[in-house]
Design an enzyme around this catalytic site. Sequence first.
Site, PDB file in Angstrom:
ATOM      1  N   SER A  10     -50.253 -22.442  76.360  1.00 35.22           N
ATOM      2  CA  SER A  10     -49.105 -21.663  75.875  1.00 35.22           C
ATOM      3  C   SER A  10     -49.474 -20.728  74.736  1.00 35.22           C
ATOM      4  CB  SER A  10     -47.990 -22.616  75.412  1.00 35.22           C
ATOM      5  OG  SER A  10     -48.458 -23.457  74.364  1.00 35.22           O
ATOM      6  N   ASN A  13     -44.841 -33.009  70.491  1.00 33.47           N
ATOM      7  CA  ASN A  13     -43.474 -32.900  70.997  1.00 33.47           C
ATOM      8  C   ASN A  13     -42.483 -32.602  69.876  1.00 33.47           C
ATOM      9  OD1 ASN A  13     -44.618 -33.545  73.414  1.00 33.47           O
ATOM     10  ND2 ASN A  13     -43.571 -35.500  73.688  1.00 33.47           N
ATOM     11  N   THR A  42      -5.972   1.892  81.261  1.00 37.35           N
ATOM     12  CA  THR A  42      -6.072   0.711  82.105  1.00 37.35           C
ATOM     13  C   THR A  42      -6.509   1.200  83.477  1.00 37.35           C
ATOM     14  OG1 THR A  42      -3.771   0.795  82.849  1.00 37.35           O
ATOM     15  CG2 THR A  42      -4.219  -0.499  80.872  1.00 37.35           C
ATOM     16  N   HIS A  43      -7.363   0.437  84.159  1.00 36.98           N
ATOM     17  CA  HIS A  43      -7.889   0.831  85.476  1.00 36.98           C
ATOM     18  C   HIS A  43      -8.583   2.200  85.417  1.00 36.98           C
ATOM     19  CE1 HIS A  43      -5.398  -2.441  87.064  1.00 36.98           C
ATOM     20  NE2 HIS A  43      -4.398  -1.923  86.369  1.00 36.98           N
ATOM     21  N   SER A  89     -33.795  16.669  80.819  1.00 33.62           N
ATOM     22  CA  SER A  89     -34.316  16.593  82.183  1.00 33.62           C
ATOM     23  C   SER A  89     -35.593  17.420  82.282  1.00 33.62           C
ATOM     24  CB  SER A  89     -33.272  17.120  83.170  1.00 33.62           C
ATOM     25  OG  SER A  89     -33.851  17.373  84.428  1.00 33.62           O
ATOM     26  N   LYS A  91     -29.382  19.666  80.779  1.00 33.58           N
ATOM     27  CA  LYS A  91     -29.017  18.262  80.688  1.00 33.58           C
ATOM     28  C   LYS A  91     -29.261  17.674  79.294  1.00 33.58           C
ATOM     29  CE  LYS A  91     -27.822  15.942  83.566  1.00 33.58           C
ATOM     30  NZ  LYS A  91     -28.641  15.242  84.597  1.00 33.58           N
ATOM     31  N   ASN A 109     -28.885  13.697  78.317  1.00 31.02           N
ATOM     32  CA  ASN A 109     -28.552  12.424  78.952  1.00 31.02           C
ATOM     33  C   ASN A 109     -28.354  11.295  77.933  1.00 31.02           C
ATOM     34  OD1 ASN A 109     -28.936  13.691  81.472  1.00 31.02           O
ATOM     35  ND2 ASN A 109     -31.133  13.280  81.394  1.00 31.02           N
ATOM     36  N   GLU A 126     -27.489   4.022  78.596  1.00 32.42           N
ATOM     37  CA  GLU A 126     -27.825   3.578  79.940  1.00 32.42           C
ATOM     38  C   GLU A 126     -28.842   2.438  79.914  1.00 32.42           C
ATOM     39  OE1 GLU A 126     -26.991   7.855  82.180  1.00 32.42           O
ATOM     40  OE2 GLU A 126     -29.041   7.200  81.835  1.00 32.42           O
ATOM     41  N   TYR A 174     -39.432 -35.536  76.729  1.00 35.23           N
ATOM     42  CA  TYR A 174     -40.088 -34.245  76.892  1.00 35.23           C
ATOM     43  C   TYR A 174     -40.768 -34.145  78.249  1.00 35.23           C
ATOM     44  CZ  TYR A 174     -43.014 -30.179  76.174  1.00 35.23           C
ATOM     45  OH  TYR A 174     -43.603 -28.956  76.305  1.00 35.23           O
ATOM     46  N   GLN A 199     -41.671 -25.944  78.339  1.00 36.94           N
ATOM     47  CA  GLN A 199     -42.488 -24.855  77.805  1.00 36.94           C
ATOM     48  C   GLN A 199     -41.973 -23.498  78.257  1.00 36.94           C
ATOM     49  OE1 GLN A 199     -46.864 -25.375  77.382  1.00 36.94           O
ATOM     50  NE2 GLN A 199     -46.987 -23.755  78.912  1.00 36.94           N
TER      51      GLN A 199
END
Length: 461
Positions: free
Chosen positions: A23, A110, A155-156, A277, A283, A285, A290, A317, A322
């Site tokens: 690990s 542990n 709404t909606h 872009s 553009k 963006n 996003e 354990y 892990q």
Amino acid sequence: MAQLWGGRFTKETDQLVYNFNASIGFDQKFYEQDIKGSTAHVKMLAKQGILTVAERDEIIGGLEGILKDVKEGRLPVTSEYEDIHSFVEANLIDRIGDAGKKLHTGRSRNDQVALDMKLYVRDEICELKALVVKMLATLNQIMSENLETYMPGFTHLQKAQPITLAHHMGAYFEMFRRDYERLCDIYKRMNYCPLGSGALAGTTYPLDRDYTAQLLGFAGPTRNSMDSVSDRDYVIELLSALSTVMMHLSRFSEEIIIWNSNEYGFVEIDDAYSTGSSIMPQKKNPDIAELVRGKTGRVYAALTSILTTMKGIPLAYNKDMQEDKELTFDAIDTAKGCLALFEGMLATMEFKKDVMEKSAQKGFTNATDAADYLVGRGVPFRDAHGIVGQLVLFCIEHRISLDEMKLADYKKISPVFEEDIYDAISLKTCVEKRMTLGAPGPDAMEQVVEANRAFLDDISC
């Protein structure tokens, strides 16, 4: 291969097995927490007479040297070690000799990894709380500056009733306030020290677990050694809380993306938080919004994965556990990055107040208030609802708003209307007469903004 458990075995572990089991590639993040925990453990062992004062000082000096060298890049954490615990212990023995071999007295990997994970998560919760507080402060600042910035409420995804930008931002303040309080709850519930639980059944050494907990800033020691080494509830709780944080950020991002579109034009995102872009020069963006929306799935996946991992594990354990680390590390880093970037985007965003107000005027958001006007003059609400529906249909056919409709046309549909209808359905009136706590009226919103300020002033991260 540096291992802590070779005595039982007569041949080397296969390299592929070793790599699969190791690990160190991700738990090297724990080097500070591991050394901090070891230092407290050694102090406790000396207090209990299990180590001498000289041994305590020699071990702590060695640990401090390792910490300094790792921080300053002189001692790299390499893959020759199975995990961060073996890295620290092996280097300690190399530096101070036999005294270093006494470091592990009265503990197991542990309870050691359980401690490291708790210390790490606890530190990260503090950083997450600070980021959420910064978001809350930015939201409340926007609220205080926009008590009379009119816009449509939806709404909606359809225009519904007029509100203010302060009211809209206030909804997100409440969401992130709950997120902050959830993080506080998790911190409080998880803040108990597992060190001293051993592999699963405690130890025969006369440890002072209260003292160790005190040294490490815990509220006290855990009360069951089996649960102590197999508990990952706090990880699941944190990932659940972070999933909720990300859900709130994703909803907010979706609105910013819509508001940034040409059709809405409610906001102008600062150039520092936008991209262009490669082919379309016009553009601009909303990439940050996003990406935040997209990265929400990573945090959800971490929560689903650890729940699936833990669901079939018997006490105590098991190596499956892990798998908690990489998932948690990634989710924490993702949430921290998204909170920081989104808050920066929000703080620098320009709100197009005139566009918002015109949008509210053109969307029949004052239709409910026109019905309330009729009710105030004795018309039953159900009849008023039908009358205003006819008004809206008339306006749609003539491509006008309720504000632009002539009084004579109002009266053709219902003689109850008088000149004061125009004042009754103005955005200012529609908003200001909604004065109950939680509504968008400016007096009600001022109370909320002040209460938010008081809440933020009382916070100490």
